[in-house]
Scaffold this active site. Structure first.
Site, PDB file in Angstrom:
ATOM      1  N   HIS A 191      32.419  47.517  41.526  1.00  0.00           N
ATOM      2  CA  HIS A 191      32.175  46.852  42.804  1.00  0.00           C
ATOM      3  C   HIS A 191      31.011  45.868  42.700  1.00  0.00           C
ATOM      4  CE1 HIS A 191      34.289  49.884  45.633  1.00  0.00           C
ATOM      5  NE2 HIS A 191      35.053  49.411  44.696  1.00  0.00           N
ATOM      6  N   ARG A 298      43.702  42.949  46.610  1.00  0.00           N
ATOM      7  CA  ARG A 298      44.063  44.156  45.846  1.00  0.00           C
ATOM      8  C   ARG A 298      43.560  45.380  46.597  1.00  0.00           C
ATOM      9  NH1 ARG A 298      41.829  40.798  41.450  1.00  0.00           N
ATOM     10  NH2 ARG A 298      43.573  40.053  40.221  1.00  0.00           N
ATOM     11  N   ARG A 334      48.381  43.027  49.272  1.00  0.00           N
ATOM     12  CA  ARG A 334      49.309  43.636  48.313  1.00  0.00           C
ATOM     13  C   ARG A 334      49.254  45.138  48.492  1.00  0.00           C
ATOM     14  NH1 ARG A 334      48.394  43.072  41.985  1.00  0.00           N
ATOM     15  NH2 ARG A 334      46.672  44.479  42.454  1.00  0.00           N
ATOM     16  N   GLU A 433      56.430  40.399  38.267  1.00  0.00           N
ATOM     17  CA  GLU A 433      55.565  40.721  37.144  1.00  0.00           C
ATOM     18  C   GLU A 433      56.257  41.582  36.096  1.00  0.00           C
ATOM     19  OE1 GLU A 433      52.077  42.701  38.649  1.00  0.00           O
ATOM     20  OE2 GLU A 433      53.202  43.660  40.236  1.00  0.00           O
ATOM     21  N   ASN A 456      49.562  38.433  34.500  1.00  0.00           N
ATOM     22  CA  ASN A 456      48.943  39.423  33.600  1.00  0.00           C
ATOM     23  C   ASN A 456      49.951  40.473  33.155  1.00  0.00           C
ATOM     24  OD1 ASN A 456      46.831  37.940  34.532  1.00  0.00           O
ATOM     25  ND2 ASN A 456      45.557  39.675  35.147  1.00  0.00           N
ATOM     26  N   ASP A 457      50.597  41.115  34.132  1.00  0.00           N
ATOM     27  CA  ASP A 457      51.590  42.123  33.778  1.00  0.00           C
ATOM     28  C   ASP A 457      52.838  41.484  33.168  1.00  0.00           C
ATOM     29  OD1 ASP A 457      50.492  44.604  34.106  1.00  0.00           O
ATOM     30  OD2 ASP A 457      50.905  44.700  36.266  1.00  0.00           O
ATOM     31  N   ARG A 467      47.005  44.323  26.357  1.00  0.00           N
ATOM     32  CA  ARG A 467      45.831  43.487  26.150  1.00  0.00           C
ATOM     33  C   ARG A 467      44.566  44.324  25.897  1.00  0.00           C
ATOM     34  NH1 ARG A 467      43.725  39.415  30.644  1.00  0.00           N
ATOM     35  NH2 ARG A 467      44.247  41.224  31.862  1.00  0.00           N
ATOM     36  N   CYS A 504      49.432  34.226  40.879  1.00  0.00           N
ATOM     37  CA  CYS A 504      48.143  34.854  41.156  1.00  0.00           C
ATOM     38  C   CYS A 504      47.557  35.592  39.954  1.00  0.00           C
ATOM     39  CB  CYS A 504      48.245  35.782  42.358  1.00  0.00           C
ATOM     40  SG  CYS A 504      49.328  37.178  42.096  1.00  0.00           S
TER      41      CYS A 504
END
Lengths: 580, 89
Positions: A191, A298, A334, A433, A456-457, A467, A504
């Site tokens: 955070h 997220r 999301r 994704e 990314n996914d 990764r 995104c």
């Protein structure tokens, strides 16, 4: 000079005096002094003891009127303890015999006493250890000068050095006086890392023992870009970093100047730039960075780091505060994307043998309908606060999408029965994704209002590369020719269905890819708030015609190295050299 | 003149802040040096820090040693204070 390597959490360079925040475990570094300095340390000790005694005495007088005898007696003891000549003599003897600083000798003696107290089984006596802490802190503050103070009341710019800072503490901070953060704990996704990026404060985290090695007051360099912290730098190092800092600030200032400029190509194509966030507190910084809204919120961060699932109210509070902070600008929520690398302790799931291919994200939600419905209720309730969109992650099949939509419809019905307001026509979208979703994007697009590509996914699943696994990480590339084909396929599917497509993933925030993505037809990119100015600068420096030429060319390449080199060259042509 | 006496700490919370301050105040009224011994530890009867570090909890047996002209009177006053439980229970 002490150099420490940690984890880069927020880029930039900060130089200034350290302010070490109290933690229960802070320790003062052992530093040997020259025998000629002993007299000075003794004077420091005596002055600090006397100042502390007076402070307690005044506190006691003020308190006795308000709090009565009991509290007053505690401070009376503190006062007597601090004035005890035995204490003074023990510490003074340590300074003389061990040639150490007053701060170290005092802290050492108090630590010894605290240890003895903790060993006592009697609960009444044991509790007194907090009094010893209090006394230690008070006297140390006087020994060290104005180095340990209340974080909310800073009078000069400082680098905050602490074990950890809670997000609520961090957002209350006076931004004007915080140059940088140096923390013992945390990683790139903690955070504090998120918030420091939002505040644009250079930050290094994960240093383990920074609070033990930096005692406060000394000059500290925070190199947030490289994750390096240097205490008491020598002159050459200091000058090098001052130059670096100026360069960085010049670049930042130029980018900040773009904040109110539109993201539009030189030949007039407007592009919509949005921000990815994890906490509602980030919305403001995102808008300030020039984002037109939130393209990806997220929500799973609410669920991490707690052993209990957040209640509907807690979720509603987070969602609605984000939506309100966006002041009418779009916010895409999301639904829960837990699992794989993000496991909440409250999930209570067994570890999958292969977590990225396991029970994660939407799959987990569809198997835990009560949790999912609570989550969706909170989202739907927030729709009346502004321009909300809801997005389902990790869709692989049309059936999954239909199940998710059916669940949402159930929740809508419940809310209607209970006369709880929400927007029935809230736009519903999905993330593309998985390669499966990309391949059937045509069919999926028929049933949603928008598609958002999660590169990314998608890269991980398309290339079968984790990764996070350093042995194969070099094989991970979102610009791989296979990926580019999938991107083109998704763009076409969206276009044919008349459905908006955005992107995104991290790819959206890297200016190297911007021209390619525009050339492939993307008009909406969502990225980390800090990346918005740079991407905007690139958009304003290029033309759509050039972007289309670049995309056409790149689609002919058959090696990812070739793609990357070409894209880098093209970006260099339009961006200033500091951007790299 | 050196005199000694053993007493048991009777109050529930043991030798904590308020009792220590009462003890120190009482010891300071006399010229004699006062030492408190407890399970191998020793404290100057006028040092709140050392008395606290005795960690003399409820039921602990402590030995008071007074040395000086008014040692007898000092010991009398201090053991009376302890035995009264410092006015606590």
């Amino acid at each position: 000079m002490i150099t420490k390597k940690g984890i880069s959490a927020s880029p930039g360079v900060a130089i200034g005096p350290a302010l070490v925040l109290d933690t229960e475990e802070y320790r003062i570094p052992r530093r040997t002094i020259h025998p000629s300095q002993v007299a000075k340390e003794l004077r420091t000790l005596d002055a600090a003891l006397e100042a502390s005694r007076q402070e307690v005495s005044e506190l006691r007088t003020a308190l006795s009127r308000k709090m009565g005898q009991q509290t007053s007696a505690i401070f009376e003891f503190h006062e007597k303890f601090i004035a005890d000549s035995k204490l003074r003599n023990t510490v003074a003897a340590k300074i003389e015999n061990d040639l150490c600083t007053a701060a170290y000798a005092f802290s050492h003696e108090l630590n010894r006493q605290q240890k003895a107290f903790r060993a006592v089984p009697d609960p009444y006596i044991k509790e007194r250890v907090t009094d010893l802490f209090d006394i230690e802190k008070r006297v140390l503050r006087h020994i060290l000068g104005r180095t340990r103070e209340d974080i909310a009341r800073l009078s000069e710019p400082v680098v905050i050095v602490a074990h950890d800072i809670t997000p609520s503490q961090a957002v209350q901070l006076d931004r004007q006086h915080i140059l940088g953060f140096v923390l013992n704990v945390g990683g790139q996704t903690s955070h504090m890392a998120i918030i420091s990026r939002a505040l644009r404060v250079p930050t290094v985290v994960g240093l383990t023992d920074a609070t033990a090695e930096i005692s406060g007051g000394e000059m500290v360099i925070v190199d947030g870009t490289h994750g390096i912290v240097i205490a008491e730098p020598d002159l050459a190092t200091l000058e090098r970093y001052q130059a670096l800092q100026q360069e960085y600030e010049r670049f930042e200032t130029r980018l900040r100047g773009l904040r109110h400029e539109p993201a539009i190509t030189r030949d007039g194509q407007p592009i919509s730039l949005l921000a990815n966030i994890e906490l509602p507190q980030e919305v403001e910084a995102a808008l300030e960075a020039g984002a037109e809204g939130i393209g990806l919120y997220r929500t799973e961060f609410l669920f991490l780091g707690s052993d209990r699932m957040p209640t509907e109210e807690q979720q509603y509070e987070a969602f609605s505060s984000a939506v309100r902070a966006a002041r009418g600008k779009p916010v895409t929520l999301r639904t829960l994307d837990l699992g794989a690398d993000k496991l909440a302790t409250s999930m209570g799931v067994q570890h999958d043998h292969n977590p990225v291919l396991g029970l994660r994200s939407l799959r987990y939600c569809l198997l835990n309908l009560d949790l999912f419905k609570t989550h969706l209720r909170a989202m739907l309730r927030a729709t009346v606060e502004g321009d909300v969109r809801i997005m389902f992650p990790m869709i692989a099949t049309l059936m999954e999408l239909r199940q998710a939509k059916a669940t949402l419809a159930d929740v809508m019905e419940d809310l209607e029965e209970e006369s709880i307001p929400f927007r029935r026509n809230v736009p519903i979208g999905i993330m593309i994704e998985t390669p499966a979703a990309a391949l059937v994007a045509d069919a999926l697009a028929q049933e949603v209002s928008f598609l958002s590509i999660g590169t990314n996914d998608l890269t991980q699943y398309t290339l079968a590369v984790d990764r996070g696994n350093e042995r194969v990480a070099h094989l991970y590339s979102p610009h791989n020719p296979a990926m580019l084909k999938l991107l083109r396929m998704i763009m076409r599917a969206g276009h044919r269905a008349g459905v908006e497509v955005s992107l995104c993933g991290e790819m959206a925030g890297s200016p190297i890819y911007t021209q390619l993505l525009l050339g492939l037809g993307l008009r909406k990119l969502s990225m980390a708030p800090k990346d918005v100015p740079e991407v905007k600068q690139l958009i304003r420096s290029t033309t759509l015609a050039d972007c289309q030429r670049i995309a056409r060319k790149v689609l002919q390449f058959d090696a990812d190295r070739q793609v990357l080199n070409f894209l880098r060259d093209e970006a260099r042509k339009v961006l200033p050299p500091e951007a790299f | 003149m050196v005199v000694e006496r053993e007493v048991v700490i009777p109050n529930k919370e043991g030798l904590h802040f308020r009792p220590i301050m009462q003890f120190v105040d009482t010891a300071q009224r006399f010229a004699a040096d006062v030492t408190v011994k407890c399970e191998g530890r020793e404290a100057d009867g006028r040092s709140p820090m050392e008395l606290l570090m005795l960690v003399a909890t409820h039921g602990t047996r402590v030995r008071l040693v007074a040395d000086g002209d008014d040692a007898e009177a000092a010991l009398e006053a201090l053991s009376a204070l302890i035995e009264s439980g410092f006015g606590e229970t």
